[in-house]
Each structure stands twice: as structure tokens, then as C-alpha cells.
Design an enzyme around this catalytic site. Structure first.
Site, short mmCIF file in Angstrom:
data_model
loop_
_atom_site.label_atom_id
_atom_site.label_comp_id
_atom_site.label_asym_id
_atom_site.label_seq_id
_atom_site.Cartn_x
_atom_site.Cartn_y
_atom_site.Cartn_z
N GLY A 12 -2.98 -11.42 -13.57
CA GLY A 12 -1.70 -11.84 -13.00
C GLY A 12 -0.77 -10.69 -12.69
O GLY A 12 0.44 -10.87 -12.64
N GLY A 13 -1.34 -9.47 -12.51
CA GLY A 13 -0.51 -8.34 -12.10
C GLY A 13 -0.27 -8.36 -10.60
O GLY A 13 -0.46 -9.39 -9.93
N GLY A 16 -3.30 -9.43 -8.46
CA GLY A 16 -3.64 -10.84 -8.65
C GLY A 16 -2.61 -11.76 -8.01
O GLY A 16 -2.96 -12.75 -7.36
N SER A 252 8.02 8.62 -16.34
CA SER A 252 7.60 8.53 -14.95
C SER A 252 7.75 9.84 -14.17
O SER A 252 8.65 10.65 -14.43
CB SER A 252 8.43 7.45 -14.26
OG SER A 252 8.29 7.52 -12.87
N ARG A 315 -1.13 15.00 -10.00
CA ARG A 315 -1.07 14.80 -11.45
C ARG A 315 -2.13 15.56 -12.22
O ARG A 315 -1.87 16.11 -13.29
CB ARG A 315 -1.18 13.30 -11.76
CG ARG A 315 0.06 12.56 -11.40
CD ARG A 315 -0.08 11.07 -11.64
NE ARG A 315 1.18 10.41 -11.35
CZ ARG A 315 1.35 9.10 -11.36
NH1 ARG A 315 0.32 8.31 -11.63
NH2 ARG A 315 2.52 8.56 -11.09
N GLU A 443 -6.42 -2.02 -9.46
CA GLU A 443 -6.93 -0.86 -10.21
C GLU A 443 -8.40 -1.00 -10.57
O GLU A 443 -9.11 0.00 -10.71
CB GLU A 443 -6.10 -0.65 -11.48
CG GLU A 443 -6.46 0.64 -12.22
CD GLU A 443 -5.54 0.95 -13.38
OE1 GLU A 443 -4.46 0.32 -13.47
OE2 GLU A 443 -5.88 1.82 -14.18
N LEU A 459 0.96 0.96 -6.93
CA LEU A 459 1.59 -0.31 -6.58
C LEU A 459 1.21 -0.71 -5.15
O LEU A 459 0.97 -1.88 -4.85
CB LEU A 459 3.11 -0.20 -6.71
CG LEU A 459 3.65 0.18 -8.09
CD1 LEU A 459 5.17 0.16 -8.09
CD2 LEU A 459 3.11 -0.75 -9.16
#
Length: 683
Positions: A12-13, A16, A252, A315, A443, A459
Site C-alpha cells: 500500500g505504498g 501500490g 535526507s 550517493r 522498489e 518516489l
């Protein structure tokens, strides 16, 4: 017999929810499963922002193609190019859509969408809502999901855990078996298509920035049921996190994007070389400016228009810069910490970062508005995941277009026009795994980020996957419901999987009363996390990965003697975790095998005993296949097609080049001279 089509979405992220909304909008009913309330999915933890080339960015000279190129460059060219092309060109429309949904993006005083710098780009192309962007996007999509829920098009199953995909004897996915985490009921659900949107696998490394539900268990269960993994060895370590006793908490990249600087206590000698500070444990506010070693700015001084842009390298590069400096003795007080400093920023800039500053203050007691934050790299994201295919008109075509798809897949729709550079919209095959009817989005999908993900692309890829691929999934489900509906499949196919999972649970529960002490699952998980963090994160070696593989295989043997501490038949979290631990061990074994086989350094897969990047041998996807009968894994290598942008050396302006590159012979003779790609000065 024709029936009403249904799609199951697991997770449910953002991926989803976006898929649920798009499938429901296409008129197909959705069953949405989540282990937690969807508003507590791990996407809620995303902080910094979402990348897109909107009009204000375009006016500064950026383009969707630049975004496409940056993403490939950041991923060290292991990404699949057509999906990345499509994603980056859809990005501005996604921002517009989210804006219309009511997501409260930060704005400038003129009313335009505000943007900030983020890693891997010298353009301000990251849109944000303070420092809680994931939460705001998730809430926005949850509202859309609720809209379809009230119309009866979406049915939520919160607090249900996915246990296994139901695959019929012909290899077609027909639904899932799941468990109610409150009543512990095990039950099957039919669907004409199943979408896995279950996120990453950070718990394999013990402590990470990921939530405790990010075990990778769901992906591993699909893997054990016949789905393949792609590049499972690619795990991102974020450069700035707060180490904690229970988990690591993300600080972040938005902090650096707004002007935050990473530094270590140091002394500069007469030659200008930095040495560890003799009093490195002193309070940071007592350390004068000329005794602060701005490690990334020194190492990557030519990246971007100012020296401070060195804080914004990719990163994996930033992580290694901090890691190596700490290894050389620059750490705070001689330990494993560096400073992330935003104390010099204006008050209104700090206000934009309030969400993460409050987290830091809550868990450390220090106010980062006035005292530099203590940070260290931590496991953060899974670039690898379930192997997924797609349809494209581009040449050269991926091998799966001939191996897994029909002959007419990938044919140019309009020969009078150039081939479309991205994916074919509405295709049944976009992000389908090698198991027909089983999809991977977000992901858990390996396709987009290659060997390193750029910040603020996560995102985007989640929402894009759901919105773009949702239409094809709905089309597939509609076709299946007409001609080969899941509703008509023999009940015995579902009952067999329910029995398999019920028997598994019963075996675990029975260990509670066993006479022997058995193996404590939490202790075994702690040891798994330690060895995986030690040998498969920032710096890897063949010797280390092989040592870890031997140890993990020992843990797999130990797992056969696992013992639960709770035989309850109501909300038994002990059972859920122990079951997932077995799946984590198998996933970890695949990660190590792929890492050992990839004998090069590429992106996050930095191997100190390998001679740089080797495109000739490893411009390939590691495809892992599992044989449940023998418990053996097979690692196969599949060419990454290069239809649009040729690989080039990846260099963020370091004083030393990050990677030596060995190119394919045909590329060495292309327009860009091969000698430029072969750097004689590898780290």
C-alpha cells in the site's frame, strides 16, 4: 466462462496506491493488501522530494532528456533505458497531476513550484513539500484510493500478510494466499493479475533506514515460487543517517540540497594536505572553520558551479568519501561519525527542513539548528529486485522480447514514424515478471535505477510505475477474464497453496513446545544483519563475500532448528517475523552469489579487489533463478541493451577518478574515443 476481472495489488505504498488508482480508473476491480494501514507504508518515510523537468526547470536549461541521462549516469548505465526514458518524460505530468490532487508542494513567493538541489545533478529539479514529501504524496494518493473505495472499485485488506503467489500448472499467476495478521486466518484470493509493490529488503542488513516491514520476504516468496531476481546485489548505502540502537534514521539529502555541508575535524599541514584532528572529540561548535575538513567539497571540488556542490555527488560516491575518511582516522572522536552541518543556513531554509530536524532532535536531544548533526552511512534502498520485462519499439531489443514475449511484441506501431524511445503504453507486458500475470512495481522492480539510484527518483519511479503500467495491467486482466478467468481455475490449485502455508505455520507453532532449545530467530537475524553489513555494503571483496556466503549457508542450516517463543493464535508477530527470516536468508544467498559473480566495480557494487568497471563482461543484468527442489540458485547474465545513450566514464569531478572502465570493443571504436573511457588512475 467470462467473469468480472479483478486485480490484486500487494503493498500500500506509493507504487501500490498509484497502481490501484490507475487500474480502478480503467474500470477493473482491485483488492489491495497491506501488512499495515496504507498510510504507514514505508513510502511515508521518504523525505527529500521528487524529480521532474517542469517548466521552471526547463527555463534554466534542463530537459527531460537531461533527467534521463543523469539517471543512467547515476546508475552507472546498468538501468534499462526505455523504462527510464518513459519515466523521466512522464515526470512533469506526474507533478502536475499530484498538484491537482492537492499535494501541498512548497512554492516560491511568485507562486511557482519551489525546487531544491539534490544529488547527481547541478540543476534544481527536485520538487518537495518541506522535508516530508513521501508522507504528503502518500496521503494524496490514499485520498484517491478512498474515492474508488467508496465506489466499490477498490477493496482494502489492511493487516493482511502476503504469503505466496498462486501459480497454476501452466505457470500463470492466478491469485495469492494471505494471512490475516489479527485472526491468523490463512486464505486464498483469486485475481486475473497480481501486482507486487512490496518495497525493499533492508532488514536483511539488520539495521537500516527502512521500516521493519521491509524484509524482502514477499519478493523472496515470489522468487521461491518461480519468479526471477534482477541484480539483487545492488544495495544503496545512504551517506547521511543517524545510527540508532533499534534502526538507523535517515537525514535526507534535502539537507545537503538546501546547502548543508559534510565535514570532519581536521588539520591542514603546510602542503595543504588534511590530517586527522588531534582533538577530534571536541564539541563541534568549538572547532574553528579552518579546522573543518569538508571532505566531499575537497574530493569533488569541480562538480558543479561552486565547490559546495561537492556535497551533492551521487550517493554511493558520497558514502565512500565519508567512509574512507573515517577509516583514515578523521571520524568524530576517532569513531565512526561525521558532521552534517546546517547551522549556517537562514532560518527560513531551516524551516523547510523542519520535519527531519525534529526527528534528529527527538532521537539525539541536540537541536540541529544550532549544533551540527552526527551522521554515518546506512543501508537505504534496493536497486535490485524482481526481474521484470517490458515492451519497446527500440533496437536492440532486450533478450526477453524474443524469449518470453510473443513474436509481434515490440513491433513498431507506426512505421512511418521513428520508433518510440520508451515503453509501449498499455502493453500487457510492462513490468510483468517472467511469471505470466505476476507484476513488479516500485522498489521491488529492478529496472530503473541500475547500480545506484539518484536521490528523489524513488518516489517518481514508484508513482510512474503504478500510473503508467496500471493501464496495461488492467488490459491484461480484462483479456484474461474474458478467455481464461481466474474465477474458473480449479479450487484445488488454491487449496494446495493454502495447505502449504497452513502446514508451514503449524510447523513453526509446534516448535514452541519442543524439548530442545532451538535457535532464537531474533539472534539469528542479528547475526545475518552483521555479516551482510560487513561484506555487502560500502566496500566489497571476493574473499569477504565468499566468507559471508559460507556463513549465511550455515545460518540456513541453523534455521531448520528455529524455535518460536509464542504459540498464540491471535496477532502472532513472532510467527510472521520468523517466517520472513527464512525468506530473508534465501534472498541474502542470492545477493551474495550475484555479488561474487560480478567481478567488477560498478556504482554501489564497489569492490576494492577489482580493476574498475568492466563493460565488456558485465554490462549485464545478473538474473537469479531458484530451484525449490534442490535449494540451489543459478546466476545467469543477460545483456543490458543500449538503444539510446552509450555508456561513458562516470566521474563527478573527483581529484581521483572514481572508476576505471573497460568498454566493449565495438564501443571503443565509436565516435567517442575509447581512450577517454579508460581511466589510468582508478581509486
Amino acid at each position: 466462462m467470462a467473469s468480472e476481472p479483478r486485480v490484486i495489488v500487494v503493498g500500500g505504498g506509493l507504487a501500490g496506491l498509484a497502481a490501484s488508482v490507475r487500474v480502478a480508473e480503467a474500470g477493473v476491480a482491485v483488492d489491495l493488501f497491506s501488512m499495515v494501514p496504507v498510510k504507514r507504508s514505508h513510502s511515508v518515510c521518504a523525505q527529500g522530494g521528487i524529480n521532474a523537468c517542469t517548466e521552471p526547470v526547463r527555463q534554466e536549461g534542463f530537459s527531460e532528456y537531461d533527467h534521463f541521462d543523469e539517471t543512467l549516469y547515476g546508475g552507472d548505465f546498468l538501468n534499462h533505458q526505455p523504462p527510464v526514458y518513459e519515466m523521466t518524460h512522464w515526470a512533469p505530468r506526474i507533478i502536475d497531476l499530484l498538484d491537482r490532487m492537492g499535494v501541498p508542494f512548497d512554492r516560491t513567493s511568485e507562486g511557482f513550484l519551489d525546487r531544491r538541489y539534490f544529488g547527481g545533478s547541478v540543476f534544481r529539479r527536485t520538487h518537495f513539500t518541506g522535508a516530508s514529501t513521501g508522507q504528503q504524496l502518500l496521503y494524496g494518493l490514499d485520498e484517491q484510493t478512498r474515492r474508488y473505495e467508496t465506489q466499490g472499485k477498490v477493496t482494502k485488506h489492511e493487516f493482511w500478510e502476503f504469503l505466496w503467489p498462486v501459480v497454476d500448472p501452466d505457470g500463470v499467476c492466478r491469485g495469492i494466499v494471505a494471512q490475516d495478521m489479527r485472526t491468523m486466518e490463512v486464505k486464498s484470493f483469486r485475481a486475473d493479475a497480481v501486482v507486487m509493490a512490496t518495497g525493499g529488503c533492508g532488514l536483511i542488513f539488520g539495521k537500516s533506514t527502512m521500516s521493519v516491514i521491509c524484509t524482502g520476504g514477499a519478493a523472496s516468496r515470489c522468487y521461491q515460487a518461480g519468479a526471477w531476481l534482477g541484480n539483487p546485489e545492488m544495495i544503496q548505502v545512504h551517506p547521511t543517517a543517524i545510527p540508532g540502537e533499534d534502526k538507523c534514521r535517515l537525514m535526507s539529502e534535502s539537507a545537503r540540497g538546501e546547502g548543508g555541508r559534510v565535514w570532519l575535524p581536521g588539520i591542514q599541514d603546510e602542503n595543504g594536505d588534511w590530517k586527522p584532528h588531534p582533538d577530534a572529540g571536541r564539541h563541534p561548535n568549538e572547532i574553528p572553520e579552518d579546522e573543518r575538513y569538508y571532505v566531499l567539497e575537497e574530493m569533488y571540488s569541480t562538480y558543479g558551479p561552486t565547490k559546495r556542490h561537492g556535497n551533492l555527488v551521487s550517493r554511493d560516491v558520497a558514502t565512500r568519501g565519508i567512509f574512507f575518511a573515517v577509516q583514515q582516522g578523521f571520524g568524530i572522536g576517532g569513531g565512526k561519525m561525521a558532521y552534517l552541518d546546517i547551522t549556517h543556513l537562514p532560518a527560513d531554509t531551516k524551516e523547510k527542513l523542519a520535519a527531519i530536524l525534529e526527528i534528529y532532535e527527538k532521537f539525539t536531544g541536540d537541536d540541529p539548528r544550532h549544533v551540527p548533526m552526527k551522521i554515518f552511512p546506512a543501508v537505504h534502498y534496493s536497486m535490485g529486485g524482481l526481474y521484470a520485462i517490458y515492451e519497446t519499439e527500440q533496437e536492440p531489443k532486450p533478450k526477453f522480447l524474443t524469449d518470453l514475449l510473443p513474436d509481434d511484441a515490440g513491433q513498431q506501431k507506426d512505421p512511418s514514424k521513428p520508433a518510440h524511445p520508451g515503453m509501449v503504453q498499455g502493453s500487457h507486458y510492462n513490468m510483468m515478471t517472467n511469471v505470466k500475470g505476476l507484476y513488479a512495481l516500485g522498489e521491488v522492480n529492478f529496472s530503473y535505477h541500475g547500480a545506484t539510484r539518484l536521490g528523489a527518483n524513488a518516489l517518481l519511479s514508484c508513482i510512474f510505475d503504478g500510473l503508467f503500467c496500471g493501464l496495461g495491467i488492467a488490459n491484461y486482466a480484462r483479456e484474461m477474464a474474458k478467455h481464461d478467468a481466474a474465477a474458473d481455475v480449479d479450487a484445488a490449485v488454491f487449496d494446495a497453496v493454502v495447505k502449504q502455508e497452513t502446514d508451514k505455520s503449524d510447523r513453526f507453532i509446534a516448535t514452541v513446545d519442543a524439548a530442545d532449545e532451538g535457535v532464537n530467530p531474533y539472534e539469528l537475524h542479528r547475526k545475518l544483519g552483521e555479516i551482510m553489513t560487513e561484506e555487502l555494503t560500502v566496500v566489497r571483496t571476493q574473499e569477504g563475500m565468499k566468507r559471508a556466503l559460507d556463513i549465511v549457508r550455515g545460518y540456513i542450516a541453523d534455521y531448520q532448528n528455529i524455535k518460536l517463543g509464542d504459540q498464540g493464535h491471535w496477532t502472532n508477530q513472532n510467527l510472521s517475523f520468523t517466517r520472513a527470516l527464512g525468506d530473508m536468508l534465501i534472498y541474502a544467498e542470492a545477493m551474495l552469489l550475484a555479488g561474487i559473480d560480478r567481478k567488477e566495480s560498478r556504482g554501489c557494487h564497489y569492490c576494492s579487489d577489482q580493476d574498475g568497471r568492466n563493460d565488456e563482461k558485465y554490462m549485464k543484468t545478473a538474473v537469479c533463478q531458484y530451484d525449490p527442489a534442490t535449494g540451489q540458485h543459478a546466476v545467469k547474465w543477460e545483456d543490458v541493451p543500449i538503444p539510446l545513450i552509450e555508456p561513458r566514464i562516470r566521474d563527478y569531478g573527483g581529484k581521483k577518478k572514481e572508476t576505471k572502465v573497460t568498454v566493449k570493443p565495438e564501443l571503443a571504436t565509436a565516435a567517442d574515443p575509447g581512450e577517454d573511457r579508460n581511466n589510468p588512475d582508478p581509486v
